[in-house]
Design an enzyme around this catalytic site. Structure first.
Site, PDB file in Angstrom:
ATOM      1  N   LYS A 185      -5.791  10.870 -31.404  1.00 44.43           N
ATOM      2  CA  LYS A 185      -6.467  11.559 -32.499  1.00 44.43           C
ATOM      3  C   LYS A 185      -5.836  11.254 -33.851  1.00 44.43           C
ATOM      4  O   LYS A 185      -6.518  11.209 -34.870  1.00 44.43           O
ATOM      5  CB  LYS A 185      -6.466  13.069 -32.248  1.00 44.43           C
ATOM      6  N   ARG A 186      -4.534  11.029 -33.852  1.00 46.56           N
ATOM      7  CA  ARG A 186      -3.890  10.754 -35.142  1.00 46.56           C
ATOM      8  C   ARG A 186      -4.304   9.388 -35.703  1.00 46.56           C
ATOM      9  O   ARG A 186      -4.184   9.127 -36.889  1.00 46.56           O
ATOM     10  CB  ARG A 186      -2.366  10.836 -35.019  1.00 46.56           C
TER      11      ARG A 186
END
Length: 463
Positions: A241-242
């Protein structure tokens, strides 16, 4: 032969960026070859599949512009057909009934682990006929996989990939409750849908050997396989997700254009010379699955954002105004919509997303008195209001209300009042835009019109 590809997501979560690229490659290859692109929702995991996820997948594909041919196929509706295929293999001696209990299978695996072996089904029911004691007992149906020789997949991306058949155990086709397994369902659906090319992530490569064997056992030619490398983050680590491994709705809701995302994902693992900006027509003309790289591609949010900025600058003004409406703080009126269209040439060079574009455009649509940020307030409180009070009468007499004429007025007024041009422009910008950043002030004044410009200046001068 008509090329038929498919995108087959499981509706157990969002449509992530890797899935979108897989769908894109399937779509482009089918269009490049004049074939068909089909959609299959693999929803046989009823416990985890949700209608919301199905809706999100379909909405995401439509938003990014990947439309499919024909009706959407739902795997859960084909269960009877999957069972029939297993029964066919049983009747032909290519599958068998396994009466091993869960406890027996657990003990088998534990014994194999104790001996340092890889846990796998030992084929105990492969050539064993059930006795009277098994009558009425639950059983699984297992595929009688080849035990000798090799299975070779001539992958269009990975090249020839081989596995010794002795490494593959007899997989389950039907569970003891009669439900088909994923492996069986996928193979039968691909056969029934006429899939000629299976294009998917290389995390499915190991499945291809078993699926190939099963397709052949069912009497059909195997499709061509193309297993594309997964996407990593810009730092080379597994995409998370980052890095941007979020649902496609994230990009929609944060102001990315679908054509920019298509262009960017196309270039993740595929290229056409040094071309960076590739139109849809060019993508269809140039794309061939055999040109996809074997190495993992790297997803870089900064590069995607920069590319999105390029597409915003190239997008038609009227379309931009409509696309940015969800990001505006207030509904648009006919008047404010017209202002945005007129002011868009000076606005769209200042933003890389629709969200940013809406932020830098708010001053055009806000009702009076417009809010001022801290820097604008400071300018007005430090002599700016007095400067405005002197400008308003002079500006009220300005007849020609176009940017060149307004620039000439500002220079003339500054010379007459003994003010540098920057000293004239700073309070004007603060009063008209509510901030210290904006497009050309003379363009802004022209777009706002004389009445609105003077009204905003009076609001600030008298505050």
């Amino acid at each position: 032969m008509t090329i038929v590809t498919r995108f087959a997501p499981s509706p157990t979560g969002y449509l992530h960026i890797g899935g979108v690229r897989t769908a894109l490659f399937n779509y482009l290859y089918s269009k490049h070859t004049g074939g068909k692109f089909l959609l299959r929702i693999e929803d046989t995991d009823r416990a985890r599949s949700t209608p919301e996820a199905v809706d999100a997948i379909i909405a995401g594909l439509r938003w990014i512009g990947l439309d499919w041919d024909g009706e959407t196929v739902f795997q859960s509706k084909q269960v009877d057909r999957h069972r029939a295929a297993a029964e066919q293999l049983l009747a032909e001696g290519k599958a068998y009934k396994c009466y091993a209990t869960p406890e027996e299978l657990t003990a088998m695996r534990e014994e194999q682990k104790a001996k340092g072996l890889q846990p796998r089904y030992d084929g105990r029911w492969r050539d064993k006929a059930p006795s009277n004691s098994q009558s009425g007992q639950p059983y699984a149906v297992r595929f009688k996989a080849p035990q000798e020789g090799e299975t070779v997949i001539h992958d269009l991306v990975q090249g020839a990939v081989t596995v010794a058949n002795a490494q593959l155990d007899d997989m389950i086709l039907l569970r003891s409750d009669g439900t088909p397994t994923y492996m069986l369902s996928v193979v039968v659906d691909d056969i029934d849908m006429g899939i000629t090319h299976v294009i998917r992530g290389d995390d499915h490569l190991n499945n291809a050997f078993r699926q190939y064997q099963l397709i052949v056992a069912l009497g059909h030619a195997a499709p061509a396989y193309a297993h594309i490398p997964l996407i990593h983050g810009a730092d080379g680590a597994k995409l998370s997700k980052r890095h941007g491994a979020v649902g496609v709705e994230f990009y929609r809701d944060n102001g990315f254009l679908p054509e920019a995302l298509r262009n960017y994902l196309l270039r993740l693992g595929w290229s056409h010379g040094d071309d960076e900006i590739i139109s849809d027509a060019q993508a269809i003309e140039w794309f061939d699955i055999t040109d996809v790289n074997r190495g993992a591609a790297r997803f870089d949010m900064d590069k995607l954002t920069a590319l999105n900025g390029h597409y915003i600058r190239q997008t038609d003004v009227a379309r931009l105004v409509e696309l940015m409406q969800p990001f505006m703080t207030a509904p648009l009126t006919d008047e404010t919509r017209l202002r945005l269209k007129q002011g868009m040439p000076g606005l769209k060079t200042r933003a890389k997303t629709l969200k940013e574009l809406a932020e830098v455009s708010q001053f055009y649509v806000r009702p009076r008195p417009i809010p001022l940020d801290d820097k604008a307030k400071a300018i007005l409180s430090e002599g700016g209001r007095a400067d405005l009070a002197g400008m308003i009468p002079a500006l009220s007499g300005q007849a020609a209300w176009a940017a060149p004429a307004l620039e000439a007025w500002a220079k003339a007024y500054g010379e007459q009042a003994g003010l540098k041009l920057g000293k004239v422009m700073a309070p004007l910008r603060a009063a008209l835009c509510g901030s210290t950043a904006s497009p050309s002030m003379f363009e802004v004044m022209e777009v706002l019109g004389k009445d609105e410009t003077l009204a905003r200046l009076r609001d600030s001068a008298s505050a």
